[in-house]
Write an enzyme that holds these catalytic residues in place. Structure first.
Site, PDB file in Angstrom:
ATOM      1  N   ASP A 155      -0.261   5.075   0.996  1.00 30.13           N
ATOM      2  CA  ASP A 155      -0.601   6.116   1.968  1.00 30.13           C
ATOM      3  C   ASP A 155      -0.525   5.593   3.396  1.00 30.13           C
ATOM      4  O   ASP A 155      -1.205   4.623   3.753  1.00 30.13           O
ATOM      5  CB  ASP A 155      -1.999   6.667   1.698  1.00 30.13           C
ATOM      6  N   ASP A 169       0.882  -1.159   0.000  1.00 28.47           N
ATOM      7  CA  ASP A 169       0.000   0.000   0.000  1.00 28.47           C
ATOM      8  C   ASP A 169       0.930   1.222   0.000  1.00 28.47           C
ATOM      9  O   ASP A 169       2.147   1.085   0.193  1.00 28.47           O
ATOM     10  CB  ASP A 169      -0.884  -0.029   1.250  1.00 28.47           C
TER      11      ASP A 169
END
Length: 250
Positions: free
Chosen positions: A27, A25
């Site tokens: 963020d 991922d």
């Protein structure tokens, strides 16, 4: 669980699963952008007399914009207080945080892990819910490092990603774009958000969670391993080459 949970360092004597490919991922996991998003959302909600509680933030983490706005409208009085639509409030939020996006820095341990995987020829990719414009802004000063990643999947802009996290779509799409397509169980996902962990496990992939401090403990239980930061990751737990003794690959 084979691992100690949040706020502890991994200490495992057996391999959980031998993985061959890694999916990150972005963020709040690779880049420290969650505080920027929080600032934008909190500022706009505050303008209309609403708060941004931690439990709502936990639901928003990792979501695509339509899901984010649905969660915010369902759990605050922003619609009632502002008299505005999802799209109008979303625009205000984006306008608030956009100028700050280019200031995003790497999270602790992120670059060290990226360089370690690259050094040992472990294929790795990014699977983020970000839209194209947002992605370009937050990675303004990180373009060279991003070239180390095999590919990047933008959930909000990719036509193959039919549903956002917690659906498994983005991780399955990311996996099939490696040169040698791995079985899902041979993929290791790094996530910071409960929705991302759910998506990874729904894709039948292993998952390491680095949760935001606002995430309640019960929302971390699906992850195979929970660590306080990427600095505490032990690659050998998943059959990957261990870090050198000095722990510094950068």
């Amino acid at each position: 669980m084979l691992a100690k949970k949040a706020n502890s360092i991994m200490n495992i004597s057996r391999i959980i699963n031998c993985v061959t490919h890694v999916i990150f991922d972005m963020d709040g996991l690779l880049l420290d952008t969650e505080k920027i998003y929080k600032h934008g959302i909190s500022t706009v909600l505050g303008k209309y007399g609403c708060e941004y509680p931690d439990d709502v933030k936990a639901q928003v983490l990792g979501s695509q914009p339509p899901d984010m706005m649905r969660i915010i409208f369902n759990n605050t009085k922003i619609g009632e207080n502002s008299g505005k639509t999802h799209d109008e409030i979303y625009k205000e939020i984006v306008d608030t945080y956009t100028p700050l996006m280019p200031t995003a820095e790497w999270m602790p341990g992120a670059l060290n892990l990226v360089h370690h995987l690259h050094k040992h020829s472990i294929p790795f990719a990014i699977a983020t819910s970000s839209a194209r414009e947002s992605f370009e802004l937050k990675t303004t000063h990180h373009k060279e490092k991003l070239k180390l990643f095999h590919h990047i999947v933008l959930g909000s802009a990719d036509p193959e990603v039919k549903a956002g996290k917690p659906a498994p779509d983005i991780f399955l799409v990311a996996a099939k774009r490696f040169d040698e397509v791995p079985e899902p169980r041979k993929c290791l996902v790094f996530e910071d958000a409960p929705n991302g962990v759910k998506g990874a496990k729904a894709a039948d992939m292993s998952c390491v969670m680095v949760p935001d401090s606002t995430i309640p403990k019960h929302s971390t239980e699906l992850a195979d391993v929970v660590i306080p930061s990427l600095e505490h990751f032990e690659p050998e737990v998943f059959g990957l080459p261990p870090f050198e003794k000095n722990g510094n690959e950068v």
